[in-house]
Design a protein around this motif. Structure first.
Motif, PDB file in Angstrom:
ATOM      1  N   THR A   5       3.013   5.437  -8.733  1.00  0.00           N
ATOM      2  CA  THR A   5       3.065   7.222  -7.491  1.00  0.00           C
ATOM      3  C   THR A   5       2.243   8.105  -7.944  1.00  0.00           C
ATOM      4  O   THR A   5       1.411   9.442  -7.326  1.00  0.00           O
TER       5      THR A   5
ATOM      6  N   LYS B 227       2.811  10.284 -11.564  1.00  0.00           N
ATOM      7  CA  LYS B 227       2.761  10.772 -12.273  1.00  0.00           C
ATOM      8  C   LYS B 227       2.313  10.849 -13.697  1.00  0.00           C
ATOM      9  O   LYS B 227       2.097  12.653 -13.801  1.00  0.00           O
ATOM     10  N   THR B 228       1.472   9.926 -14.524  1.00  0.00           N
ATOM     11  CA  THR B 228       0.412  10.815 -15.572  1.00  0.00           C
ATOM     12  C   THR B 228      -0.777  11.382 -15.081  1.00  0.00           C
ATOM     13  O   THR B 228      -0.609  12.131 -15.318  1.00  0.00           O
ATOM     14  N   THR B 229      -1.044  10.850 -13.992  1.00  0.00           N
ATOM     15  CA  THR B 229      -2.270  11.447 -13.517  1.00  0.00           C
ATOM     16  C   THR B 229      -2.495  13.058 -12.742  1.00  0.00           C
ATOM     17  O   THR B 229      -2.082  14.353 -13.245  1.00  0.00           O
TER      18      THR B 229
ATOM     19  N   ASP C 133       7.340  12.565 -18.143  1.00  0.00           N
ATOM     20  CA  ASP C 133       6.906  11.887 -17.036  1.00  0.00           C
ATOM     21  C   ASP C 133       7.514  10.541 -17.173  1.00  0.00           C
ATOM     22  O   ASP C 133       6.885   9.562 -18.621  1.00  0.00           O
TER      23      ASP C 133
ATOM     24  N   ARG D 222      -2.849  -0.033  -5.405  1.00  0.00           N
ATOM     25  CA  ARG D 222      -2.537   0.208  -6.442  1.00  0.00           C
ATOM     26  C   ARG D 222      -2.134   0.078  -7.641  1.00  0.00           C
ATOM     27  O   ARG D 222      -2.478  -0.418  -8.648  1.00  0.00           O
TER      28      ARG D 222
ATOM     29  N   ARG E 173      -3.245  -2.422 -10.905  1.00  0.00           N
ATOM     30  CA  ARG E 173      -3.312  -2.135 -12.068  1.00  0.00           C
ATOM     31  C   ARG E 173      -3.382  -3.708 -13.058  1.00  0.00           C
ATOM     32  O   ARG E 173      -3.242  -3.618 -13.852  1.00  0.00           O
TER      33      ARG E 173
ATOM     34  N   SER F 269       2.230  11.866  -2.387  1.00  0.00           N
ATOM     35  CA  SER F 269       1.197  11.708  -3.208  1.00  0.00           C
ATOM     36  C   SER F 269       0.470  10.023  -2.780  1.00  0.00           C
ATOM     37  O   SER F 269       0.453   8.535  -3.993  1.00  0.00           O
ATOM     38  N   ASN F 270      -0.089   9.892  -1.790  1.00  0.00           N
ATOM     39  CA  ASN F 270      -1.560   9.543  -0.899  1.00  0.00           C
ATOM     40  C   ASN F 270      -2.888   9.488  -1.397  1.00  0.00           C
ATOM     41  O   ASN F 270      -3.417   8.481  -1.548  1.00  0.00           O
ATOM     42  N   SER F 271      -2.769  10.569  -1.296  1.00  0.00           N
ATOM     43  CA  SER F 271      -4.441  11.368  -1.820  1.00  0.00           C
ATOM     44  C   SER F 271      -4.381  12.147  -2.562  1.00  0.00           C
ATOM     45  O   SER F 271      -4.097  12.773  -3.317  1.00  0.00           O
TER      46      SER F 271
HETATM   47  P1  DAT Z   1       2.025   6.418 -12.694  1.00  0.00           P
HETATM   48  O1  DAT Z   1       2.565   7.541 -14.197  1.00  0.00           O
HETATM   49  O2  DAT Z   1       3.324   7.271 -11.377  1.00  0.00           O
HETATM   50  O3  DAT Z   1       2.354   4.834 -12.618  1.00  0.00           O
HETATM   51  P2  DAT Z   1      -1.075   6.897 -12.318  1.00  0.00           P
HETATM   52  O4  DAT Z   1      -1.031   8.578 -12.715  1.00  0.00           O
HETATM   53  O5  DAT Z   1      -0.874   6.283 -13.530  1.00  0.00           O
HETATM   54  O6  DAT Z   1       0.693   6.412 -11.555  1.00  0.00           O
HETATM   55  O7  DAT Z   1      -1.649   6.659 -10.911  1.00  0.00           O
HETATM   56  C1  DAT Z   1      -1.784   4.869 -10.319  1.00  0.00           C
HETATM   57  C2  DAT Z   1      -3.106   4.767 -10.093  1.00  0.00           C
HETATM   58  O8  DAT Z   1      -3.223   5.383  -8.910  1.00  0.00           O
HETATM   59  C3  DAT Z   1      -4.561   5.243 -10.734  1.00  0.00           C
HETATM   60  O9  DAT Z   1      -5.318   4.820 -11.149  1.00  0.00           O
HETATM   61  C4  DAT Z   1      -4.175   7.184 -10.694  1.00  0.00           C
HETATM   62  C5  DAT Z   1      -4.243   6.571  -8.423  1.00  0.00           C
HETATM   63  N1  DAT Z   1      -3.252   7.890  -7.696  1.00  0.00           N
HETATM   64  C6  DAT Z   1      -2.446   8.016  -7.790  1.00  0.00           C
HETATM   65  N2  DAT Z   1      -2.104   8.862  -7.428  1.00  0.00           N
HETATM   66  C7  DAT Z   1      -2.795   9.445  -6.761  1.00  0.00           C
HETATM   67  C8  DAT Z   1      -3.357   9.976  -5.747  1.00  0.00           C
HETATM   68  N3  DAT Z   1      -2.009  11.049  -5.010  1.00  0.00           N
HETATM   69  N4  DAT Z   1      -4.324   9.853  -5.497  1.00  0.00           N
HETATM   70  C9  DAT Z   1      -4.898   9.381  -5.148  1.00  0.00           C
HETATM   71  N5  DAT Z   1      -4.847   8.653  -6.351  1.00  0.00           N
HETATM   72  C10 DAT Z   1      -4.123   8.811  -7.223  1.00  0.00           C
END
Ligand code: DAT
Length: 180
Positions: free
Chosen positions: A22, A24-26, A85, A113, A117, A154-156
């Motif tokens: 979803t 979290k890390t980004t 996170d 997504r 992975r 958190s779609n875009s």
């Molecule tokens: P999590 O930490 O919740 O597992 P992540 O931050 O690693 O998630 O994100 C997973 C992937 O999706 C990564 O390639 C970035 C992308 N992503 C996450 N949130 C996004 C958003 N709101 N819009 C576009 N891409 C997104």
């Protein structure tokens, strides 16, 4: 609401939770950059300090040693200023957090997504089911005061940037409200 023992700190602690994928890390990295708070990736901490009882081969994930993890984190959380996170939200003491953010992603966005992975079909399906059943949101609402739990889409990239701006604004207001 419930009585939460006062836990004085100069900076707030924020939990960013949600189903894997979803964002979290980004979001946490961007929010840390925007706010000056420190990103604490719990999954990385669990691996680095072996706060687990080995790998669950069926689910392809670590079996958490919750007591060890909480002990390890307690001193880090005391001064505040952490963006935590993690995909699980109901194992932490309630008093640690001033804000709990649950990130949500639509099915048609989350599925690719998770696939990209390299997750197994089983793991993709488990995580999809977790998101569809709102498991993390319901756990968050059961574990923390209702007024501190915020659900954000958190779609875009646009939504992510909006979420980071909201976190920044919330943190600035917290500082004003808690000025000594
Ligand atoms: P999590 O930490 O919740 O597992 P992540 O931050 O690693 O998630 O994100 C997973 C992937 O999706 C990564 O390639 C970035 C992308 N992503 C996450 N949130 C996004 C958003 N709101 N819009 C576009 N891409 C997104």
């Amino acid at each position: 609401g419930r009585e939460v023992p006062h836990f004085p700190r100069d900076l707030p602690n924020i939990l960013i939770t949600g189903t894997p994928g979803t964002g979290k890390t980004t979001t946490s990295e961007m929010a840390a950059e925007a706010t000056g708070l420190t990103h604490l990736n719990v999954g990385d901490l669990v691996k680095a300090k072996s706060l687990h009882e080995g790998l669950d081969t069926e689910f392809d994930s670590y079996i958490l040693d919750e007591d060890k993890l909480i002990d390890e984190m307690e001193e880090m959380m005391k001064p505040g200023g952490k963006i935590v996170d993690f995909h699980t939200c109901d194992i932490f003491p309630e008093r640690w957090f001033d804000l709990v953010i649950v990130l949500r992603t639509d099915n048609n966005v989350l599925y690719p997504r998770l696939e990209s992975r390299g997750y197994s079909p089983k793991k993709v399906n488990e995580n999809m089911e977790c998101e569809i059943m709102q498991v993390v949101l319901e756990d968050a609402r059961e574990s923390y005061a209702e007024e501190i739990v915020i659900e954000l889409q958190s779609n875009s990239i646009d939504q992510m940037e909006e979420n980071v701006s909201r976190i920044k604004a919330w943190k600035d207001q917290w500082i004003i409200n808690n000025r000594k």
